[in-house]
Design a protein around this motif. Structure first.
Motif, PDB file in Angstrom:
ATOM      1  N   CYS A  23       0.801  -1.230   0.000  1.00  0.00           N
ATOM      2  CA  CYS A  23       0.000   0.000   0.000  1.00  0.00           C
ATOM      3  C   CYS A  23       0.833   1.278   0.000  1.00  0.00           C
ATOM      4  N   GLY A  24       2.139   1.173   0.291  1.00  0.00           N
ATOM      5  CA  GLY A  24       3.003   2.347   0.286  1.00  0.00           C
ATOM      6  C   GLY A  24       3.062   3.119   1.588  1.00  0.00           C
ATOM      7  N   LYS A  25       2.381   2.648   2.641  1.00  0.00           N
ATOM      8  CA  LYS A  25       2.419   3.320   3.945  1.00  0.00           C
ATOM      9  C   LYS A  25       3.867   3.442   4.398  1.00  0.00           C
ATOM     10  N   GLU A  26       4.231   4.602   4.975  1.00  0.00           N
ATOM     11  CA  GLU A  26       5.605   4.853   5.393  1.00  0.00           C
ATOM     12  C   GLU A  26       5.728   5.039   6.898  1.00  0.00           C
ATOM     13  N   VAL A  27       6.862   4.595   7.436  1.00  0.00           N
ATOM     14  CA  VAL A  27       7.255   4.849   8.820  1.00  0.00           C
ATOM     15  C   VAL A  27       8.672   5.391   8.761  1.00  0.00           C
ATOM     16  N   ARG A  28       8.916   6.473   9.509  1.00  0.00           N
ATOM     17  CA  ARG A  28      10.228   7.125   9.490  1.00  0.00           C
ATOM     18  C   ARG A  28      10.894   7.025  10.854  1.00  0.00           C
ATOM     19  N   PHE A  29      12.204   6.768  10.831  1.00  0.00           N
ATOM     20  CA  PHE A  29      13.036   6.790  12.029  1.00  0.00           C
ATOM     21  C   PHE A  29      14.081   7.869  11.821  1.00  0.00           C
ATOM     22  N   GLU A  30      14.101   8.856  12.711  1.00  0.00           N
ATOM     23  CA  GLU A  30      15.093   9.929  12.627  1.00  0.00           C
ATOM     24  C   GLU A  30      16.459   9.420  13.061  1.00  0.00           C
ATOM     25  N   PHE A  31      17.509   9.895  12.406  1.00  0.00           N
ATOM     26  CA  PHE A  31      18.858   9.583  12.855  1.00  0.00           C
ATOM     27  C   PHE A  31      19.716  10.839  12.812  1.00  0.00           C
ATOM     28  N   TRP A  32      20.680  10.885  13.745  1.00  0.00           N
ATOM     29  CA  TRP A  32      21.585  12.035  13.864  1.00  0.00           C
ATOM     30  C   TRP A  32      23.042  11.636  13.714  1.00  0.00           C
ATOM     31  N   THR A  33      23.303  10.314  13.697  1.00  0.00           N
ATOM     32  CA  THR A  33      24.667   9.820  13.533  1.00  0.00           C
ATOM     33  C   THR A  33      24.661   8.619  12.599  1.00  0.00           C
ATOM     34  N   GLU A  34      25.818   8.273  12.111  1.00  0.00           N
ATOM     35  CA  GLU A  34      25.948   7.111  11.232  1.00  0.00           C
ATOM     36  C   GLU A  34      25.556   5.823  11.967  1.00  0.00           C
ATOM     37  N   GLU A  35      25.890   5.729  13.249  1.00  0.00           N
ATOM     38  CA  GLU A  35      25.559   4.541  14.036  1.00  0.00           C
ATOM     39  C   GLU A  35      24.051   4.356  14.166  1.00  0.00           C
ATOM     40  N   GLU A  36      23.313   5.446  14.385  1.00  0.00           N
ATOM     41  CA  GLU A  36      21.851   5.361  14.478  1.00  0.00           C
ATOM     42  C   GLU A  36      21.247   4.905  13.148  1.00  0.00           C
ATOM     43  N   GLU A  37      21.813   5.376  12.060  1.00  0.00           N
ATOM     44  CA  GLU A  37      21.303   4.996  10.740  1.00  0.00           C
ATOM     45  C   GLU A  37      21.499   3.509  10.504  1.00  0.00           C
ATOM     46  N   HIS A  38      22.603   2.959  10.986  1.00  0.00           N
ATOM     47  CA  HIS A  38      22.915   1.546  10.753  1.00  0.00           C
ATOM     48  C   HIS A  38      22.199   0.593  11.708  1.00  0.00           C
ATOM     49  N   ASN A  39      21.320   1.081  12.565  1.00  0.00           N
ATOM     50  CA  ASN A  39      20.614   0.244  13.540  1.00  0.00           C
ATOM     51  C   ASN A  39      19.405  -0.447  12.889  1.00  0.00           C
ATOM     52  N   VAL A  40      19.654  -1.219  11.847  1.00  0.00           N
ATOM     53  CA  VAL A  40      18.583  -1.873  11.096  1.00  0.00           C
ATOM     54  C   VAL A  40      17.827  -2.863  11.969  1.00  0.00           C
ATOM     55  N   SER A  41      18.521  -3.665  12.747  1.00  0.00           N
ATOM     56  CA  SER A  41      17.836  -4.672  13.563  1.00  0.00           C
ATOM     57  C   SER A  41      16.921  -4.016  14.595  1.00  0.00           C
ATOM     58  N   GLY A  42      17.355  -2.909  15.200  1.00  0.00           N
ATOM     59  CA  GLY A  42      16.509  -2.201  16.154  1.00  0.00           C
ATOM     60  C   GLY A  42      15.286  -1.582  15.500  1.00  0.00           C
ATOM     61  N   GLN A  43      15.472  -1.032  14.301  1.00  0.00           N
ATOM     62  CA  GLN A  43      14.350  -0.432  13.577  1.00  0.00           C
ATOM     63  C   GLN A  43      13.332  -1.491  13.182  1.00  0.00           C
TER      64      GLN A  43
END
Length: 80
Positions: A23-43
């Motif tokens: 359906c295209g529904k989106e969920v966004r996770f904000e990140f402020w550092t490279e480490e936060e962006e790479h937290n795929v398992s947590g997301q």
């Protein structure tokens, strides 16, 4: 669609965007550092536990769905 990065104006700032392949529904996770962006398992864990998302392999490729209804509809429309 799956997981995409939407960078803001700063260095390693922005949103990780997950979208439902049906359906295209989106969920966004904000990140402020490279480490936060790479937290795929947590997301993905937060999407599964808190929002009921389902990650399923369809025709050999991983797909992301916001609900069981979307997953079932996508499988009906995209498989034999």
């Amino acid at each position: 669609m799956g997981r995409e990065l939407d960078f803001g104006t700063g260095y390693w700032e922005g949103d990780v965007v997950y979208s439902c392949d049906c359906c295209g529904k989106e969920v966004r996770f904000e990140f402020w550092t490279e480490e936060e962006e790479h937290n795929v398992s947590g997301q993905r864990s937060a999407l599964r536990r808190k929002r009921g998302w389902i990650f399923t392999k369809v025709n050999g490729l991983w797909r992301d769905f916001c609900s069981e209804k979307c997953r079932n509809q996508y499988i009906r429309e995209n498989t034999i």
